[in-house]
Design an enzyme around this catalytic site. Structure first.
Site, PDB file in Angstrom:
ATOM      1  CB  SER A  38      -0.902   0.008   1.234  1.00  0.00           C
ATOM      2  OG  SER A  38      -1.706   1.171   1.223  1.00  0.00           O
ATOM      3  CB  SER A  63      -4.240   3.920   3.215  1.00  0.00           C
ATOM      4  OG  SER A  63      -3.448   2.842   3.632  1.00  0.00           O
ATOM      5  CG  ASN A  86       6.238   7.552   3.426  1.00  0.00           C
ATOM      6  OD1 ASN A  86       5.139   8.089   3.602  1.00  0.00           O
ATOM      7  ND2 ASN A  86       6.474   6.283   3.745  1.00  0.00           N
ATOM      8  N   GLY A  89       1.216  11.552   4.096  1.00  0.00           N
ATOM      9  CA  GLY A  89      -0.022  12.024   4.713  1.00  0.00           C
ATOM     10  C   GLY A  89      -1.261  11.535   4.003  1.00  0.00           C
ATOM     11  CG  ASN A 144      -2.802   2.257   7.226  1.00  0.00           C
ATOM     12  OD1 ASN A 144      -2.220   2.063   8.298  1.00  0.00           O
ATOM     13  ND2 ASN A 144      -2.432   3.198   6.390  1.00  0.00           N
ATOM     14  CB  CYS A 147      -4.761   5.931  11.030  1.00  0.00           C
ATOM     15  SG  CYS A 147      -4.550   5.403   9.351  1.00  0.00           S
ATOM     16  CG  ASN A 211       2.310   0.906   8.055  1.00  0.00           C
ATOM     17  OD1 ASN A 211       3.045   1.589   7.359  1.00  0.00           O
ATOM     18  ND2 ASN A 211       0.994   1.010   8.024  1.00  0.00           N
ATOM     19  CB  THR A 212       6.864   2.957   7.782  1.00  0.00           C
ATOM     20  OG1 THR A 212       5.711   3.688   8.214  1.00  0.00           O
ATOM     21  CG2 THR A 212       6.793   2.779   6.278  1.00  0.00           C
TER      22      THR A 212
HETATM   23  C1  LIG Z   1       5.883   6.290   0.046  1.00  0.00           C
HETATM   24  C2  LIG Z   1       5.186   5.278   0.897  1.00  0.00           C
HETATM   25  C3  LIG Z   1       3.830   5.396   1.133  1.00  0.00           C
HETATM   26  C4  LIG Z   1       3.159   4.468   1.918  1.00  0.00           C
HETATM   27  N1  LIG Z   1       1.821   4.591   2.108  1.00  0.00           N
HETATM   28  C5  LIG Z   1       1.150   3.652   2.829  1.00  0.00           C
HETATM   29  C6  LIG Z   1      -0.255   3.684   2.957  1.00  0.00           C
HETATM   30  O1  LIG Z   1      -0.917   4.550   2.410  1.00  0.00           O
HETATM   31  N2  LIG Z   1      -0.862   2.724   3.712  1.00  0.00           N
HETATM   32  C7  LIG Z   1      -0.176   1.718   4.319  1.00  0.00           C
HETATM   33  O2  LIG Z   1      -0.770   0.866   4.957  1.00  0.00           O
HETATM   34  N3  LIG Z   1       1.167   1.642   4.183  1.00  0.00           N
HETATM   35  C8  LIG Z   1       1.839   2.576   3.465  1.00  0.00           C
HETATM   36  N4  LIG Z   1       3.190   2.477   3.321  1.00  0.00           N
HETATM   37  C9  LIG Z   1       3.901   1.371   3.985  1.00  0.00           C
HETATM   38  C10 LIG Z   1       4.138   0.214   3.028  1.00  0.00           C
HETATM   39  O3  LIG Z   1       2.924  -0.326   2.565  1.00  0.00           O
HETATM   40  C11 LIG Z   1       4.936  -0.892   3.713  1.00  0.00           C
HETATM   41  O4  LIG Z   1       4.209  -1.388   4.813  1.00  0.00           O
HETATM   42  C12 LIG Z   1       6.271  -0.422   4.215  1.00  0.00           C
HETATM   43  O5  LIG Z   1       6.808   0.548   3.338  1.00  0.00           O
HETATM   44  C13 LIG Z   1       7.277  -1.555   4.384  1.00  0.00           C
HETATM   45  O6  LIG Z   1       7.507  -2.227   3.190  1.00  0.00           O
HETATM   46  P1  LIG Z   1       8.713  -1.863   2.170  1.00  0.00           P
HETATM   47  O7  LIG Z   1       9.945  -1.780   2.974  1.00  0.00           O
HETATM   48  O8  LIG Z   1       8.704  -2.950   1.149  1.00  0.00           O
HETATM   49  O9  LIG Z   1       8.364  -0.530   1.575  1.00  0.00           O
HETATM   50  C14 LIG Z   1       3.883   3.399   2.515  1.00  0.00           C
HETATM   51  C15 LIG Z   1       5.246   3.290   2.287  1.00  0.00           C
HETATM   52  C16 LIG Z   1       5.909   4.204   1.495  1.00  0.00           C
HETATM   53  C17 LIG Z   1       7.368   4.040   1.281  1.00  0.00           C
END
Ligand SMILES: Cc1cc2nc3c(=O)[nH]c(=O)nc-3n(C[C@H](O)[C@H](O)[C@H](O)COP(=O)(O)O)c2cc1C
Ligand SMILES: Cc1cc2nc3c(=O)[nH]c(=O)nc-3n(C[C@H](O)[C@H](O)[C@H](O)COP(=O)(O)OP(=O)(O)OC[C@H]3O[C@@H](n4cnc5c(N)ncnc54)[C@H](O)[C@@H]3O)c2cc1C
Ligand SMILES: Cc1cc2nc3c(=O)[nH]c(=O)nc-3n(C[C@H](O)[C@H](O)[C@H](O)COP(=O)(O)OP(=O)(O)OC[C@H]3O[C@@H](n4cnc5c(N)ncnc54)[C@H](O)[C@@H]3O)c2cc1C
Ligand SMILES: Cc1cc2nc3c(=O)[nH]c(=O)nc-3n(C[C@H](O)[C@H](O)[C@H](O)COP(=O)(O)O)c2cc1C
Ligand code: FES
Ligand code: FES
Lengths: 337, 328, 337, 328
Positions: A38, A63, A86, A89, A144, A147, A211-212
């Site tokens: 996502s 999301s 990142n 928002g 998600n 939040c 998630n991050t």
């Molecule tokens: C630019 C960016 C935007 C993201 N937006 C969302 C989001 O809208 N909803 C969500 O659940 N996770 C979001 N994430 C988290 C990712 O879905 C993922 O859980 C996280 O980046 C870890 O995986 P990765 O290391 O492969 O990126 C975002 C990540 C990045 C880098």
């Protein structure tokens, strides 16, 4: 669009799988265990020039909330060692835009959408789930919960087992019964297993993790936080060991709860680690920014890696590292390799 | 992977040519490519976007200014090195109607992105004037190439070390009278000033912006700018896929890096204060399913494919800009 | 020892500081804000060939327990993207060995020791603090509370504000009044500010942050966790954004509590970020493995970086990012740099 | 930084020579160097330890087997490239008393580490025999160099593609009778087997082990092995500073990768079960302040500086090894 990637077209790169790669998202069969993540593939359209979107398990959409959102001011990102921060928002069109445009685009092409929903109240999540009932092409919902909860001084839902469970229960209650509901967990907690267990208890059909991580970077020139939002989410290979640990712990505690694993997956061997730790499918996020064809490439690499290790089916590898006996001592072989 | 086929130092910059026939074939002036940096062991995951400075004989040329870790790595590539590149990306400069005289304005390495445009315009029979400026002589770029294509052609430097001493805007003020369209590529402050000059002169001005990009392909939402749409509403537009070229009068330069209250969706951002129902001031109207996506298609003139209906002049922008249809 | 590093000898590299680099550890003045990190410089001796140990703030010693410990079986480390996992298991000589050999070695040479203590019971920590009273060369105590608490089913002290505060209070009570006591916090908590506040309340003179993040890596060949200890601690530049976020949050909440910042510091500009975020001193850990002279190099680079930014004294830069107004919008300047 | 001054492919390996006079001057056979890998943008933080294969004319030679990301990067270094290297590290092979005939046993690229030793022994008037083996001909290493220094010199390969078909241990069994000391470098299984052969023959055997090293300089404790000390007790010894050369009879090969209950401090590892007082079975005696640190100085013969008293034969080791004093 005139994009002409010089990266290998993944449709060709997909070797005829000798390994049965069929996977399942909360009981719904999908052709591949590899999904996007996502927020890292928008609503899929932009990746279309790079690989066949129907060849992966699903596009996990950015999301979406009830209303359109502008997102935060820029700068919204900072590169970090083997990762990035990142603070987008949750910029997006809102559920109306998603239903009017993005989901039909995907459905028309036969691409599965795993729709990520977000909100700041339990009712927001429930309303989103209700709006998505019966929508063609929607494989399921990823909730998600990273939040802020407006009813709890902005504490993040995912940081409190009770709040997390409340959201999951509300969503599961109104969501289309054919759509599995996954709760997306945050690693920024003292005990991720307790949050996972609460979500499973509340009816989650699976868990997306992770998630991050909350991070911060200061610009040495401006001497202020780089991001407009001060803190941001850390993603990419840097966080992979944390993500794997979370998957390992939760699969150990809840072996029957399906896990969609993510966090720094960049190659088929990375994905393999998640599968061995207990993930039944994986999401590829930040790696797409480095290689827009990454999801399809990783599918192919994972299939090869499983085949090389003698697995006939992906399913047999899920959680295998927990079952495998310790290898004999003495790992390094010098010279006589 | 593309092979580095040429390399030369140009003052403070390095010009690289790499062999990538598919990209060279498809590229249009104003587009960019994105390089993976640091090789297979790299800790730098994000691609670096670099404007295409020219194509020919299956090669794509770029001008790199070594600044941080990624551009320094790129600038250090040797002949024969292999580099991982994706492109062409972004929307190109829209071409003006036949006969329109054009003024091109470059700042620093931004001038490189104008060389292909100048050639294309000349080939289309347009008069081309150009101004290029930099802090000092070593930071000028593509001077011979632009000099061969544009007349008049004015060079400026802040310190007077080459050409006229001063800013490009002074030269632009002189030359804009003869122009029917202005194109600019350079630092944000210059884009803003030139854009204002074009608005004041009542002619269209197109700017190629440079925002931090995590993906370069439209999936991450990091590269946004507040851009006024055809409907007069401001949206955060992705500079990688909706730009990097925008109508200069559409970019709210003063608000870059802020969250203006009137940006679409800004009302939903107030975390604690957000009311349960959307406020009456910003009703959420579901977009008409069949219409063009207002988020994607109205922020710059449309290039390629079926052209959308000409956008109405924005109601809420100062200066009474005259919007003309530009043919591809 | 016949080590002859080809890296620049840091004694020479230290430029005459135009910036006043005097720092303080819980009120005790030190010549440099740069220290080593516990477990990343053993007891200092091995770094002696690489730089002048008296030129840094202190050697933070490997966490010591009451008894000698073997540590865990190998493999004890795994390289990860921009970081590493370790599961050493606190191998060490025990407090007797430390007092008999390591501390005298440092004291003889005029090197300050910031002694890290660890235990699995509150009384262990207190006993260690008592043994270290009045020992020459001991600058202070860093209390490594990222240890499992045997009295609480092995939950880590640092994960619970009450348990953390118990340890700190017990140590502060018996420790030498001249020795500042720092509590070393774990980032693996939902709310680091609450742990920090509890420790400060309990009498900690400062906070060291952060310890490693819990992580896991699976070996794609053996298909088992790489580490003998299954999970391990993630360190290195990969975690720097998380560490900076923790320092930022805690300094924001508790601006008067000194912070020893650490986590992925590899250069003077990295150290500067920690100082700007609120750290009054920094520890350099994993970076030493890449560059054994890193602490001295980073001291020099930090002094230069402060000078270039117009700071006359390190002290003025501490927490500066919190005080500085937002810079004007529009960060990138193309061409006309 | 050191410049790559020579480079050649040798079967499956690459031999690099780099210019590093300080290291070349100080290096002793058996020591190693540690390279930073991946260049300035590298995601790989840890140095790679590589045995010194020889020195001369200010250069240090190493043989690299491209395996994972770090060694592949090293093996790909071009002539003239700059590489960040620290060394010499670790303890060298102890030299035997005058006149002692030596048998050198190499496995794969491990043979490279023996070339310098062979030369040193020959220069000291020792008879030198050598055996080197590998899986196949392309994985043999330093054959001409060892062939020029050692006689008899036997080459073996598992597949018979060069030399005798079979394992080095077969040749060792034949040659060990004439030897007064054995030195081995190669894979763990080979070291163990050769070590057993030396013990059986009643002569000292020295092995250069290869454990994962995070720091290479003794500060991190990742590289430990269970090694029996002069006092008969087993400790986890750091192979980077107490090794990589150990007395083969001192290394508990079978227990590598485990936590034997009798390792010093193992009793303190039981987290939940740990009693408040140390168990009687493993009393914690504070080390005598003035004595040599038993953790540091007793696991291999002492090289350089004032020699410690000869260690007593370990009481609890099988085979009744005869420990002889080896002069530096
Ligand atoms: C630019 C960016 C935007 C993201 N937006 C969302 C989001 O809208 N909803 C969500 O659940 N996770 C979001 N994430 C988290 C990712 O879905 C993922 O859980 C996280 O980046 C870890 O995986 P990765 O290391 O492969 O990126 C975002 C990540 C990045 C880098
Ligand atoms: C459309 C476009 C065209 C560009 N054309 C050129 C060109 O022709 N020649 C050239 O030298 N550079 C160009 N740039 C800037 C280039 O992409 C690099 O970002 C810049 O050179 C600095 O990267 P770095 O790795 O050296 O710096 P770092 O400081 O290491 O960069 C860190 C991160 O910030 C981003 N960043 C830093 N500075 C900028 C910047 N000025 N603009 C955008 N992102 C930035 C980087 O992309 C990276 O993600 C262009 C950027 C864009 C968006
Ligand atoms: C004392 C010593 C001497 C050595 N001499 C040589 C030599 O002469 N030639 C040569 O090619 N290699 C030698 N090695 C192994 C070398 O250090 C590399 O670790 C190995 O080449 C694999 O590294 P990589 O980056 O390719 O693998 P990766 O898989 O990327 O390595 C990941 C991590 O594991 C460690 N690791 C992986 N394999 C080994 C191994 N076999 N031994 C130790 N650590 C390992 C790496 O150092 C690194 O930290 C030696 C190792 C030691 C400890
Ligand atoms: C090999 C290794 C051993 C460590 N041992 C300890 C220890 O004994 N006690 C402690 O408090 N922290 C220990 N740490 C954590 C570090 O002190 C530091 O908090 C952490 O590594 C983050 O800093 P860094 O990224 O600079 O390494 C250890 C870290 C590493 C890498
Ligand atoms: S850079 Fe990702 S959307 Fe523009
Ligand atoms: S590798 Fe760090 S102690 Fe040996």
């Amino acid at each position: 669009m005139s994009i002409e990637p010089t990266l290998p077209a993944p449709a060709e790169a997909l070797s005829v799988p000798t390994v049965d790669m069929q996977a399942s998202i909360g009981g719904v069969p999908v052709v591949s265990p590899v999904l996007t993540a996502s927020g890292c593939s928008a609503f899929g359209q932009e990746l279309d020039p790079f690989f066949d979107l129907t060849s992966i398990g699903a596009v996990v959409t950015k999301s979406v909330q009830l209303r359109p959102r502008s997102g935060r001011p820029t700068p919204r990102m900072a590169e970090t060692p083997s990762g990035m921060l990142n603070s987008i928002g949750l910029q997006g069109p809102g559920i109306d835009g998603l239903l009017a445009e993005d989901l039909p685009w995907l459905a028309q092409r036969g691409v599965r959408a795993f729709v990520s929903i977000a909100g700041t109240r339990v009712e927001d999540f429930a309303e989103l789930a209700a709006r998505l009932r019966g929508v063609p092409g929607v494989l399921g919902l990823e909730v998600n919960i990273s939040c802020p909860n407006v009813e709890s001084r902005g504490e993040v839902f995912a940081c409190d087992p009770v709040a997390a469970a409340d959201v999951v229960a509300a969503v599961r209650e109104v969501a289309d019964p054919a759509q599995p509901v996954y709760a997306k967990l945050s690693p920024d907690v003292t005990d991720i297993v307790s949050v996972a267990a609460a979500c499973a208890e509340a009816g989650a059909n699976g868990l997306s993790m992770i998630n991050t991580l909350l991070g911060l970077v200061i610009d040495p020139d401006t001497m202020r936080p780089v991001l407009g939002g001060v803190t941001g989410g850390l993603s990419g290979p840097a966080i992979r060991p944390v993500a794997l640990r979370c998957v390992w712990q939760v699969h150990q505690a809840l072996p029957n709860v399906p896990i969609l694993g993510m966090g720094g997956i960049r190659s088929g061997l990375d994905a393999l680690q998640f599968v061995l730790a207990g993930a039944s499918a994986v999401s590829v996020g930040t790696a797409v920014f480095n290689d827009p064809s990454a999801p399809a490439r990783i599918h192919a690499e994972l299939a090869d890696a499983l085949g090389e290790r003698g697995f006939g089916r992906l399913a047999d590898a899920i959680g295998y590292a927990h079952r495998r006996p310790d290898p004999p001592a003495g790992r390094h072989s010098r010279g006589l390799q | 992977m593309a092979e580095v086929a040429s390399r030369r130092t140009m003052g403070a910059y390095v010009e690289l040519g790499f062999f990538a026939p598919d990209i060279a074939e498809a590229a249009e002036p104003g587009q960019f490519v994105a390089f993976a940096v640091g090789g297979p062991t790299s800790a730098n995951l994000l691609r670096r976007s670099i404007a295409i400075a020219g194509v020919g004989a299956g090669r794509v040329h770029v001008v790199v200014s070594a600044k941080g870790v990624g551009s320094t790595w790129l600038a250090g590539l040797e002949l024969g090195a292999e580099v991982d590149v994706v492109g062409p990306l972004g929307r190109p400069f829209p071409l003006p109607p036949p006969g329109t005289p054009a003024l091109l304005v470059g700042g620093g390495y931004g001038a490189a992105a104008l060389v292909g445009l100048a050639a294309r315009l000349r080939a289309g029979g347009h008069e081309v004037a150009a101004v290029t400026g930099a802090a000092s002589a070593d930071r000028l770029c593509s001077v011979p190439e632009l000099g061969a294509l544009a007349a008049p052609f004015v060079v400026t430097t802040d310190d007077g070390s080459a050409g006229r001493r001063g800013w490009v805007t002074q030269a632009v003020a002189e030359l804009i009278r003869g122009a029917g369209v202005v194109y600019a590529c350079g630092p944000m402050g210059m884009l803003r000033a030139v854009s204002d000059q074009a608005v004041a002169a009542g002619i269209p001005g197109y700017v190629a912006v440079e925002e931090s990009m995590a993906c370069g392909i439209g999936v991450c939402m990091t590269c946004v700018l507040p851009v006024v749409g055809a409907d007069g509403r401001t949206r955060f537009a992705r500079s990688c896929v909706e730009g990097p070229v925008f109508g200069g009068d559409r970019v709210r330069f003063a608000d870059v890096g802020t969250l203006p209250a009137d940006v679409v969706g800004a009302d939903a951002m107030g975390l604690m204060a957000a009311p349960a129902a959307p406020p009456a001031a910003a009703p959420v109207a579901p977009p008409p399913p069949a219409a063009a996506d207002p988020d994607h298609d109205d922020v710059t003139a449309y290039i390629g494919g079926a052209p959308p209906p000409p956008p109405p002049p924005p109601a809420d922008r100062p200066g009474g800009t005259q919007v003309i249809r530009l043919e591809p």
